[in-house]
Design a protein around this motif. Structure first.
Motif, short mmCIF file in Angstrom:
data_model
loop_
_atom_site.label_atom_id
_atom_site.label_comp_id
_atom_site.label_asym_id
_atom_site.label_seq_id
_atom_site.Cartn_x
_atom_site.Cartn_y
_atom_site.Cartn_z
N VAL A 48 22.94 46.38 31.94
CA VAL A 48 23.06 46.29 33.41
C VAL A 48 24.32 45.56 33.90
CG1 VAL A 48 21.99 45.24 35.47
CG2 VAL A 48 20.63 46.68 33.95
N PRO A 49 24.65 44.37 33.34
CA PRO A 49 25.85 43.69 33.85
C PRO A 49 27.12 44.53 33.68
CG PRO A 49 24.51 42.19 32.54
CD PRO A 49 23.95 43.56 32.33
N PHE A 50 27.12 45.43 32.69
CA PHE A 50 28.30 46.26 32.45
C PHE A 50 28.35 47.46 33.39
CE2 PHE A 50 27.11 44.08 28.58
CZ PHE A 50 28.29 43.43 28.26
N VAL A 51 27.20 47.96 33.78
CA VAL A 51 27.21 49.17 34.60
C VAL A 51 27.01 48.87 36.09
CG1 VAL A 51 26.54 50.73 32.75
CG2 VAL A 51 24.75 49.65 34.11
N ARG A 52 26.50 47.69 36.41
CA ARG A 52 26.32 47.36 37.83
C ARG A 52 27.23 46.21 38.26
NH1 ARG A 52 22.63 49.25 41.26
NH2 ARG A 52 21.29 50.91 40.50
#
Ligand code: 5AD
Ligand code: SF4
Length: 450
Positions: free
Chosen positions: A175-179
């Motif tokens: 999530v931190p990488f895609v959002r």
């Protein structure tokens, strides 16, 4: 937490500008699909409920586990192969999987027209007008879409995104990488939004964010925001998802104890009941801290229902670690649990760790927790038999169209026999005497308006 696709209903459509959206993954994506429709509405696009009637087909995707991506890859392939050449239909991917694989998707999926990540929705209409396959996957640490009006499907419950992104970087999570980085919407914008949803007839709001309780904008923290939402006239219930165990502060717990409109249900991801696995996952709390938090939450809200997320088969998870998870789930007595097999995600820190639990063992661990949770949910739900519960009426059960159903404060689905002409209607609170329970639902009969 479901990955079942949801589609958004039809409104009046302009020529050449109809859009069909299928949403995969979490509630953030459901909310983002409403946002995408809001962005596109400004450019003359309108939603349709079937892909066959659409000029634009968009799948709003999830990247959390590999199987979520496999499903979308299959579905988009099918949609592309069914496309007729009689008119121009553009097919594309939005959301987390789009961000995760970016331009590789255009190479891998012939016929795909556009790829747009979670921070690229303002550019979507431009992408749709391009002659070539087009892509917008730049993350933007300031993008909150605060000025965009989402196009919500009418109903009882409104999803309101209050923060986007995540700064926690749990080792397994994409999530931190895609959002991208965490950012909160201004409280005045959210205040207006809450008043608007109440005036549109919604009776329940669910405040959304990847780590929703780390909300902070200037002086306003999550506790204040909860109180603000509870003060909005017309809103009967306020919920939120998903909080992080390490982000609960005193102000939030005090609000939970003092605001009767706050639903008595919290989804509180635990991931593992073993301290060594929690540490390896870099979750930012120990098991004991989690237990103490649960005790404080239950002291504030005695009727609290709890659900959780658990991952089995994380690299290094031993039999003892797994047994600890099983025991803790029982000690805490979760009402419900979302249970997952660990899925290595490219780009995350745990992707580089060697997998130590094979597929068969993961499957066995998962099956065991499922069986245990089912028995536990049934036991807990049966304790409600003979008691009265307050249900916010939202629909009728498919199999019993003359009954009504909705959620109670604990977010359990309750189906009931209505009281007749004097009884509660959609959007109203009913008092229901619970007469039967399964592991998934309660049922009974209405004994009056709440
Ligand atoms: N594998 C399995 N489950 C995962 N989750 C997040 N990343 C992974 C992964 N790589 C689960 C966590 C999280 C939920 C939304 O999805 O339990 O809380
Ligand atoms: Fe993923 Fe952890 Fe952020 Fe939740 S808190 S979205 S599990 S990185």
């Amino acid at each position: 937490m479901s990955t079942a696709p949801t589609s958004i209903g039809a409104i009046a459509a302009g020529p050449g500008r109809t859009v069909y959206i299928e949403t995969y993954g979490c509630q953030m994506n459901v909310s983002d699909s409403e946002l995408i429709l809001g962005v596109l509405a400004d450019r003359g696009y309108a939603a349709v409920a079937e892909p066959s009637r659409a000029d634009v087909i968009l799948l709003n995707t999830c990247a959390i586990r590999e199987n979520a991506e496999t499903r979308v890859a299959r579905r988009v392939g099918q949609l592309i192969s069914e496309r007729r050449s009689t008119r121009r239909v553009r097919i594309g991917l939005a959301g987390c999987m789009a961000q995760h694989h970016r331009d590789r998707l255009l190479e891998r999926i012939p016929g795909l027209d556009f790829v747009v990540g979670p921070d690229g929705y303002r550019r979507l209409a431009d992408l749709l007008e391009a002659d070539e396959p087009a892509i917008a996957v730049q993350l933007d640490r300031r993008e909150t879409y605060a000025d965009i009006l989402p196009m919500r499907e009418r109903g009882v419950r409104a999803w309101v995104t209050i923060m986007r992104g995540c700064d926690r970087f749990c080792t397994f999570c994409v999530v931190p990488f895609v959002r991208g980085r965490e950012r909160s919407l201004p409280p005045d914008v959210l205040g207006e939004e809450l008043v608007r949803v109440a005036s549109e007839g919604f009776r329940e709001v669910v405040l959304l964010g990847q780590t929703v309780n780390s909300y902070r904008h200037g002086e306003t923290g999550f506790g204040e925001l909860l109180r603000m939402a509870c003060d909005v006239q017309g809103i009967e219930r306020v919920r939120f998802t998903s909080p992080h165990p390490a982000d609960f502060d005193d102000a939030t717990i005090a609000a939970l104890g003092e605001c009767p409109k706050l639903g008595a249900y919290i989804h509180l991801p635990l991931q593992s009941g073993s301290d060594s696995v929690l540490e390896s996952m870099q979750r930012g709390h120990t098991l004991d801290e989690y237990r103490r938090l649960v005790a404080r939450l239950r002291a504030a809200v005695p009727s609290l229902a709890l659900s959780t997320d658990i991952i089995v088969g994380y690299p290094g998870e031993t039999d003892d670690d797994f047994e600890a998870t099983s025991r803790v789930m029982d000690d805490i007595g979760f009402d419900h649990a979302f249970l997952f097999k660990y899925s290595p995600r490219e780009g995350t820190r745990s992707f580089r760790l060697e997998e130590t639990v094979d597929e068969t063992a993961k499957g066995e661990r998962l099956e065991r927790l499922i069986a245990e949770q089912q028995a536990r949910s049934l036991r807990i739900n049966r304790q409600m038999i003979g008691r009265t519960t307050e249900v916010l009426v939202e629909s009728s059960p498919k199999k019993q169209p003359d009954w009504l159903s909705g959620k109670n404060a604990q977010f359990k689905t309750v189906a009931f026999e209505p009281a007749g002409p004097t009884g509660a209607r959609h959007g109203e609170l009913a008092s229901v005497l619970v007469e039967a329970a399964t592991s998934q639902t309660l049922s009974g009969r209405e004994i009056g308006r709440a």
